[in-house]
Design a protein around this motif. Structure first.
Motif, PDB file in Angstrom:
ATOM      1  N   PHE A 152       0.878  -1.177   0.000  1.00  0.00           N
ATOM      2  CA  PHE A 152       0.000   0.000   0.000  1.00  0.00           C
ATOM      3  C   PHE A 152       0.908   1.219   0.000  1.00  0.00           C
ATOM      4  CE2 PHE A 152      -2.461  -3.360   2.086  1.00  0.00           C
ATOM      5  CZ  PHE A 152      -3.630  -3.338   1.332  1.00  0.00           C
ATOM      6  N   CYS A 153       0.610   2.182  -0.875  1.00  0.00           N
ATOM      7  CA  CYS A 153       1.447   3.380  -0.953  1.00  0.00           C
ATOM      8  C   CYS A 153       1.396   4.149   0.356  1.00  0.00           C
ATOM      9  CB  CYS A 153       0.983   4.285  -2.090  1.00  0.00           C
ATOM     10  SG  CYS A 153       1.378   3.623  -3.714  1.00  0.00           S
ATOM     11  N   PHE A 154       2.535   4.743   0.703  1.00  0.00           N
ATOM     12  CA  PHE A 154       2.621   5.526   1.935  1.00  0.00           C
ATOM     13  C   PHE A 154       1.789   6.798   1.823  1.00  0.00           C
ATOM     14  CE2 PHE A 154       5.035   8.659   4.585  1.00  0.00           C
ATOM     15  CZ  PHE A 154       4.647   8.139   5.813  1.00  0.00           C
ATOM     16  N   THR A 155       1.937   7.504   0.698  1.00  0.00           N
ATOM     17  CA  THR A 155       1.339   8.843   0.624  1.00  0.00           C
ATOM     18  C   THR A 155      -0.180   8.828   0.583  1.00  0.00           C
ATOM     19  OG1 THR A 155       1.732   8.787  -1.744  1.00  0.00           O
ATOM     20  CG2 THR A 155       3.270  10.071  -0.416  1.00  0.00           C
ATOM     21  N   ASP A 156      -0.769   7.869  -0.130  1.00  0.00           N
ATOM     22  CA  ASP A 156      -2.230   7.965  -0.267  1.00  0.00           C
ATOM     23  C   ASP A 156      -2.978   6.763   0.303  1.00  0.00           C
ATOM     24  OD1 ASP A 156      -1.208   6.336  -2.237  1.00  0.00           O
ATOM     25  OD2 ASP A 156      -2.500   7.085  -3.830  1.00  0.00           O
ATOM     26  N   GLN A 157      -2.294   5.739   0.803  1.00  0.00           N
ATOM     27  CA  GLN A 157      -3.020   4.570   1.318  1.00  0.00           C
ATOM     28  C   GLN A 157      -2.732   4.331   2.802  1.00  0.00           C
ATOM     29  OE1 GLN A 157      -1.821   1.748  -1.969  1.00  0.00           O
ATOM     30  NE2 GLN A 157      -4.044   1.539  -2.120  1.00  0.00           N
ATOM     31  N   LYS A 158      -1.486   4.244   3.189  1.00  0.00           N
ATOM     32  CA  LYS A 158      -1.150   4.117   4.616  1.00  0.00           C
ATOM     33  C   LYS A 158      -1.726   5.325   5.381  1.00  0.00           C
ATOM     34  CE  LYS A 158       1.447   0.289   4.641  1.00  0.00           C
ATOM     35  NZ  LYS A 158       1.122  -0.895   5.479  1.00  0.00           N
ATOM     36  N   GLU A 159      -1.771   6.442   4.678  1.00  0.00           N
ATOM     37  CA  GLU A 159      -2.317   7.710   5.198  1.00  0.00           C
ATOM     38  C   GLU A 159      -3.726   7.571   5.804  1.00  0.00           C
ATOM     39  OE1 GLU A 159      -0.661  10.511   5.378  1.00  0.00           O
ATOM     40  OE2 GLU A 159      -2.371  11.754   5.964  1.00  0.00           O
ATOM     41  N   LEU A 160      -4.488   6.595   5.306  1.00  0.00           N
ATOM     42  CA  LEU A 160      -5.863   6.392   5.802  1.00  0.00           C
ATOM     43  C   LEU A 160      -5.897   6.164   7.309  1.00  0.00           C
ATOM     44  CD1 LEU A 160      -7.107   3.992   2.960  1.00  0.00           C
ATOM     45  CD2 LEU A 160      -7.845   6.367   3.332  1.00  0.00           C
ATOM     46  N   GLY A 161      -4.748   5.757   7.885  1.00  0.00           N
ATOM     47  CA  GLY A 161      -4.729   5.457   9.307  1.00  0.00           C
ATOM     48  C   GLY A 161      -3.991   6.476  10.157  1.00  0.00           C
ATOM     49  N   ARG A 162      -3.767   7.664   9.613  1.00  0.00           N
ATOM     50  CA  ARG A 162      -3.147   8.703  10.443  1.00  0.00           C
ATOM     51  C   ARG A 162      -4.139   9.081  11.542  1.00  0.00           C
ATOM     52  NH1 ARG A 162       1.261  12.389   9.588  1.00  0.00           N
ATOM     53  NH2 ARG A 162       1.506  11.880   7.388  1.00  0.00           N
ATOM     54  N   GLY A 163      -3.689   9.009  12.774  1.00  0.00           N
ATOM     55  CA  GLY A 163      -4.581   9.323  13.891  1.00  0.00           C
ATOM     56  C   GLY A 163      -5.375   8.125  14.380  1.00  0.00           C
TER      57      GLY A 163
END
Ligand code: URP
Ligand code: ZN
Ligand code: ZN
Ligand code: ZN
Length: 466
Positions: free
Chosen positions: A325-336
């Motif tokens: 999963f891309c860091f910028t637009d997919q892993k990002e879904l779990g920030r917070g």
């Protein structure tokens, strides 16, 4: 008839290391003969020659755990079958076994058809399927028999991910009983997901939302407990068991105990558990999200037990669990909220090299490298000796490997469709130079010469360790 001779290399298989020339005819290995022998010299006329002097000639890698385009957490793994199998070829892997998914409420057939639609005519190397069971009922149990007959001979079940892939113990027992009767192999994701979800909720309520908490709530004890429970359920059912992505020392101990008792229990681990740790999950600025997968990365102390298990055969296979999963637009879904980070790491391109580095680092012998990466996965999932070795009659899936070339792993140079490398900056000695898939050159001296659609679907036999 097409003929190719690979000359002058050291042929390394799980069983042997020999200085031999390899004759390839019509996509298969036709013969091996001592380098310099009259027999080998006689093959040259009218044949293409690949010079492997100073190199290893090894079987193409067999990666029995990949997830191209897997739907997970509201997104999809970023490698398609096209991009992911091309990256596999770059990394010396010539067969993948991916996971078709049965969604809840679906028949197995619907799931399998959907995965064929994604993969067929798209792959650069050969591929087979396991089936993920997420809805065990009378109909799907019957369907398992038909799938085994047609070459989908293994079924992944989840003790984790309640509400998505999770099966309770009763469903697991029923599927194991069915597998005991039809020759199928149950592959288990062994983590106590019901207990983990309680800890996830408590962590989030207490404001512990960073990626590192993903590792903290998915406790070693809950992997060991689930591994133990899966083994006992398999004993009750009289079925074999293959535990996927083993990461904890305590889980290896459960497998070792079962195997010492003579039970048909098998285990796989993955490069991320051998080379990475909770230190990566704790990287600041949300970088830890790059390393979120399940089972999770563990404290570094667990690695010695995994290497030991690979040497003592308490663990038999290293697969990648490639699920990028891309860091910028997919892993990002779990920030917070770490529980929303899509689970999985890229790696299909890196496995053969990382394990070669492990040979140099003293963890494995050269033959054990080929055993855990090629021969045993092929045997485990009914592909041997067509795949996983270099022997007369085998598919000519062959890698010319330069054991002295140096490379630095990086997202800037890899071929996986993902914007980061889990091994960024790692220096490796050894590199894939040339790759044949069924006799066709798909990588020629670090130039990709393969094509989309060359890869064929491979129906599999049953586990060859039973
Ligand atoms: O984190 C992982 N391993 N993602 C892929 C799905 C699975 O459980 O294998
Ligand atoms: Zn899993
Ligand atoms: Zn997986
Ligand atoms: Zn992306």
């Amino acid at each position: 008839m097409s003929r190719t001779v690979i000359t002058g290399g050291l042929v390394v298989t799980a069983a042997d290391e020999i200085h031999a020339d390899v004759l390839v005819e019509d996509g298969r290995v036709a013969a091996l003969a001592a380098h310099g022998s009259d027999a080998a010299a006689g093959w040259r006329a009218g044949a293409a020659t690949l010079d492997a002097t100073g190199k290893y000639v090894i079987p193409g890698g067999v990666d029995v755990h990949t997830h191209m385009e897997l739907p997970f957490g509201g997104t999809f793994a970023s490698d398609t079958f096209e991009t992911g199998t091309r990256a596999a070829a770059w990394g010396g892997t010539t067969t993948i076994v991916d996971f078709a998914v049965q969604k809840q409420g679906q028949a197995l057939r619907e799931g399998l058809d959907a995965w064929h639609a994604k993969a067929d005519a798209q792959c650069a190397v050969d591929y087979g399927f396991h089936m993920i069971l997420s809805d065990v009922n009378e109909h799907t149990l019957k369907e398992m028999d038909g799938l085994v007959e047609e070459g989908v001979t293994s079924f992944k079940m989840f003790m984790a991910y309640p509400g998505v892939f999770y099966s309770d113990d009763g469903r697991i027992l029923r599927a194991m009983q069915r597998a005991a009767g039809n020759g199928g192999l149950i592959m288990m994701h062994a983590e106590n997901g019901i207990a983990i979800d309680v800890l996830v909720e408590q962590a989030l309520q207490a404001g512990r939302t960073d990626p590192r908490h993903h590792g903290e709530v998915r406790k070693v004890l809950l992997e060991a407990e689930a591994t133990h429970r899966a083994i006992q359920l398999a004993r009750v059912a009289g079925s074999p068991l293959y535990v996927v992505h083993v990461s904890a020392e305590e889980a290896v101990a459960e497998l070792a105990q079962a195997r010492d008792a003579g039970l048909p229990v098998f285990g796989e681990t993955c490069p991320q558990y051998l080379f990475l740790s909770t230190d990566n999950l704790a990287e600041p600025d949300f970088e830890g999200a790059k390393y979120v997968c399940s089972t999770p990365l563990r404290p570094r102390e667990h690695q010695a037990a995994l290497w030991r298990g690979l040497r003592t055969d308490d663990l038999q296979v290293v697969s990648t669990d490639h699920c990028p999963f891309c860091f910028t637009d997919q892993k990002e879904l779990g920030r917070g909220d770490f529980s929303r980070i899509p689970n999985g790491l890229p790696g299909v391109e890196n496995r053969m090299d990382l394990l070669h580095q492990a040979v140099l680092d003293g963890h494995l012998t050269r033959r054990r490298w080929i055993d855990i990466a090629c021969a045993t996965p092929a045997r485990m999932f009914g592909l041997y000796p067509r795949k996983g070795t270099i022997a007369p009659g085998s598919d000519a899936d062959i890698v010319i490997y330069d054991p002295e070339a140096r490379q630095t792993l990086s997202a800037a140079t890899h071929h996986m469709n993902v914007d980061y490398s889990a091994y960024e900056g790692k220096e490796i000695t050894g590199r894939v130079e040339t790759v044949l898939s069924r006799g066709e050159t798909v990588l020629a001296g670090r130039e990709f010469t393969g094509r989309t659609g060359h890869g064929q679907y491979v129906p599999r036999g049953t586990c060859q360790f039973l």
